[in-house]
Design a protein around this motif. Structure first.
Motif, PDB file in Angstrom:
ATOM      1  N   UNK A 179     -10.653  44.084 -18.734  1.00 12.58           N
ATOM      2  CA  UNK A 179     -10.231  45.424 -18.365  1.00 12.58           C
ATOM      3  C   UNK A 179     -11.417  46.254 -17.913  1.00 12.58           C
ATOM      4  N   UNK A 180     -11.192  47.087 -16.896  1.00 10.66           N
ATOM      5  CA  UNK A 180     -12.271  47.924 -16.364  1.00 10.66           C
ATOM      6  C   UNK A 180     -11.756  49.340 -16.152  1.00 10.66           C
ATOM      7  N   UNK A 181     -12.619  50.292 -16.458  1.00  6.99           N
ATOM      8  CA  UNK A 181     -12.305  51.718 -16.308  1.00  6.99           C
ATOM      9  C   UNK A 181     -13.446  52.377 -15.554  1.00  6.99           C
ATOM     10  N   UNK A 182     -13.144  53.442 -14.830  1.00  7.11           N
ATOM     11  CA  UNK A 182     -14.175  54.170 -14.090  1.00  7.11           C
ATOM     12  C   UNK A 182     -14.341  55.557 -14.688  1.00  7.11           C
ATOM     13  N   UNK A 183     -15.556  55.855 -15.107  1.00  8.07           N
ATOM     14  CA  UNK A 183     -15.930  57.204 -15.518  1.00  8.07           C
ATOM     15  C   UNK A 183     -17.329  57.457 -14.981  1.00  8.07           C
ATOM     16  N   UNK A 184     -17.403  57.933 -13.778  1.00  4.69           N
ATOM     17  CA  UNK A 184     -18.691  58.070 -13.094  1.00  4.69           C
ATOM     18  C   UNK A 184     -19.183  56.747 -12.558  1.00  4.69           C
ATOM     19  N   UNK A 185     -19.090  55.732 -13.394  1.00 11.16           N
ATOM     20  CA  UNK A 185     -19.414  54.346 -13.030  1.00 11.16           C
ATOM     21  C   UNK A 185     -18.304  53.452 -13.589  1.00 11.16           C
ATOM     22  N   UNK A 186     -18.081  52.294 -12.982  1.00 13.12           N
ATOM     23  CA  UNK A 186     -17.132  51.354 -13.581  1.00 13.12           C
ATOM     24  C   UNK A 186     -17.744  50.711 -14.822  1.00 13.12           C
ATOM     25  N   UNK A 187     -16.947  50.537 -15.868  1.00 17.69           N
ATOM     26  CA  UNK A 187     -17.452  49.895 -17.075  1.00 17.69           C
ATOM     27  C   UNK A 187     -16.356  49.023 -17.687  1.00 17.69           C
ATOM     28  N   UNK A 188     -16.778  48.035 -18.444  1.00 16.63           N
ATOM     29  CA  UNK A 188     -15.841  47.149 -19.135  1.00 16.63           C
ATOM     30  C   UNK A 188     -15.177  47.909 -20.274  1.00 16.63           C
TER      31      UNK A 188
ATOM     32  N   UNK B 274     -25.649  53.456 -22.946  1.00 16.99           N
ATOM     33  CA  UNK B 274     -25.123  54.820 -22.880  1.00 16.99           C
ATOM     34  C   UNK B 274     -24.805  55.183 -21.433  1.00 16.99           C
ATOM     35  N   UNK B 275     -23.773  55.992 -21.255  1.00 11.69           N
ATOM     36  CA  UNK B 275     -23.490  56.522 -19.924  1.00 11.69           C
ATOM     37  C   UNK B 275     -24.710  57.289 -19.407  1.00 11.69           C
ATOM     38  N   UNK B 276     -25.097  57.012 -18.169  1.00 12.97           N
ATOM     39  CA  UNK B 276     -26.163  57.742 -17.489  1.00 12.97           C
ATOM     40  C   UNK B 276     -25.539  58.463 -16.298  1.00 12.97           C
ATOM     41  N   UNK B 277     -25.075  59.686 -16.536  1.00 14.02           N
ATOM     42  CA  UNK B 277     -24.272  60.388 -15.528  1.00 14.02           C
ATOM     43  C   UNK B 277     -24.895  61.700 -15.081  1.00 14.02           C
ATOM     44  N   UNK B 278     -26.183  61.903 -15.388  1.00 11.77           N
ATOM     45  CA  UNK B 278     -26.849  63.129 -14.967  1.00 11.77           C
ATOM     46  C   UNK B 278     -26.771  63.267 -13.448  1.00 11.77           C
TER      47      UNK B 278
ATOM     48  N   UNK C 194     -21.071  55.220 -25.411  1.00 10.37           N
ATOM     49  CA  UNK C 194     -21.653  53.917 -25.070  1.00 10.37           C
ATOM     50  C   UNK C 194     -20.537  52.967 -24.649  1.00 10.37           C
ATOM     51  N   UNK C 195     -20.902  51.950 -23.896  1.00 10.38           N
ATOM     52  CA  UNK C 195     -19.921  50.945 -23.480  1.00 10.38           C
ATOM     53  C   UNK C 195     -20.610  49.588 -23.380  1.00 10.38           C
ATOM     54  N   UNK C 196     -19.801  48.546 -23.465  1.00 12.53           N
ATOM     55  CA  UNK C 196     -20.328  47.181 -23.485  1.00 12.53           C
ATOM     56  C   UNK C 196     -20.621  46.669 -22.083  1.00 12.53           C
ATOM     57  N   UNK C 197     -21.723  45.937 -21.988  1.00 11.65           N
ATOM     58  CA  UNK C 197     -22.085  45.222 -20.761  1.00 11.65           C
ATOM     59  C   UNK C 197     -22.196  43.744 -21.122  1.00 11.65           C
ATOM     60  N   UNK C 198     -21.145  42.962 -20.905  1.00  8.51           N
ATOM     61  CA  UNK C 198     -21.176  41.549 -21.295  1.00  8.51           C
ATOM     62  C   UNK C 198     -22.169  40.754 -20.461  1.00  8.51           C
ATOM     63  N   UNK C 199     -22.816  39.769 -21.090  1.00 10.94           N
ATOM     64  CA  UNK C 199     -23.673  38.854 -20.338  1.00 10.94           C
ATOM     65  C   UNK C 199     -22.849  38.034 -19.365  1.00 10.94           C
ATOM     66  N   UNK C 200     -21.673  37.635 -19.802  1.00  8.16           N
ATOM     67  CA  UNK C 200     -20.779  36.813 -18.991  1.00  8.16           C
ATOM     68  C   UNK C 200     -19.574  37.656 -18.603  1.00  8.16           C
ATOM     69  N   UNK C 201     -19.454  37.984 -17.320  1.00 13.40           N
ATOM     70  CA  UNK C 201     -18.391  38.873 -16.863  1.00 13.40           C
ATOM     71  C   UNK C 201     -17.015  38.270 -17.100  1.00 13.40           C
TER      72      UNK C 201
END
Length: 216
Positions: free
Chosen positions: A173-182, A113-117, A161-168
């Protein structure tokens, strides 16, 4: 060119924006046989498979299992082009923090989950979860599915929520919303996006066109 014999199955397990997906695909491939399917044999007989999803991960996984479609979807991920959309992308990974759910395990990794507090946007407003609206996608790797789509193009997102792959290496594709995410992943015959192509105007239509002509 897409043959009239090309069959595209949109998996209906009760948890997706199916009509919009079908209409978007028909716009770019009116000659194809595009069906919303709820029977396993229809998934298995299709040339290409789209796995959409929206709502809660627990409900999506439960519905996929109880519908009898899980094994057909898993077979498709090994044998034919598959496009995952939104939770359809997240379901391809091992696990989701959302209700601590085990998912399909096709791709190694988890969904968080996004942790953007406490984080604020450039205009001073707080980041809100879910992430809703248009955002850029940076193409971190070249891929046939990106053909004709400019890097940093905008796509439409609705997710917490967003995916965090074990193997980058599977992240394309990458997007930034507070933090960069796949925001897009690819492995062999699988391509999947966190964003909704069917809600993403011309860029989304181009992605669907690329999917139906892609030969992994």
């Amino acid at each position: 060119m897409v043959s009239m014999k090309t069959s595209i199955a949109i998996v209906d397990y009760g948890m997706g924006n199916l009509r919009s997906v079908r209409q978007a695909i028909l716009r770019v491939a009116p000659e194809a046989n595009v069906e919303v399917v709820s029977a396993a044999h229809k998934v298995r007989s299709a040339h290409r498979v789209v796995l959409p999803g929206q709502g809660a991960m627990r409900d999506c996984m439960s519905s996929l299992v109880t519908s009898g479609l899980q094994n057909a979807v898993l077979d498709a991920t090994r044998t034919k082009p598959v496009l995952g959309i939104c939770i359809g992308e997240q379901m391809l990974f091992d696990h989701s923090e959302e209700a601590n759910i085990k998912s399909l395990g096709v791709l190694g990794g988890k969904c968080v989950r996004f942790q953007l507090d406490g984080k604020r946007q450039n205009d001073g407003s707080r980041f809100k979860v879910p992430h809703i609206g248009w955002n850029r996608v940076r193409q971190t790797q070249s891929h046939p599915m990106w053909n004709g789509i400019a890097d940093e193009s905008f796509f439409y997102f609705v997710h917490s929520y967003y995916a965090v792959p074990d193997n980058i290496s599977v992240s394309v594709g990458e997007t930034v919303y507070g933090v960069p995410f796949t925001s897009a992943v690819a492995q062999n015959n699988i391509f999947a996006t966190q964003f909704h192509p069917e809600k993403s105007s011309e860029n989304g239509l181009k992605l669907y066109h690329n999917f139906i002509t892609w030969n992994p």
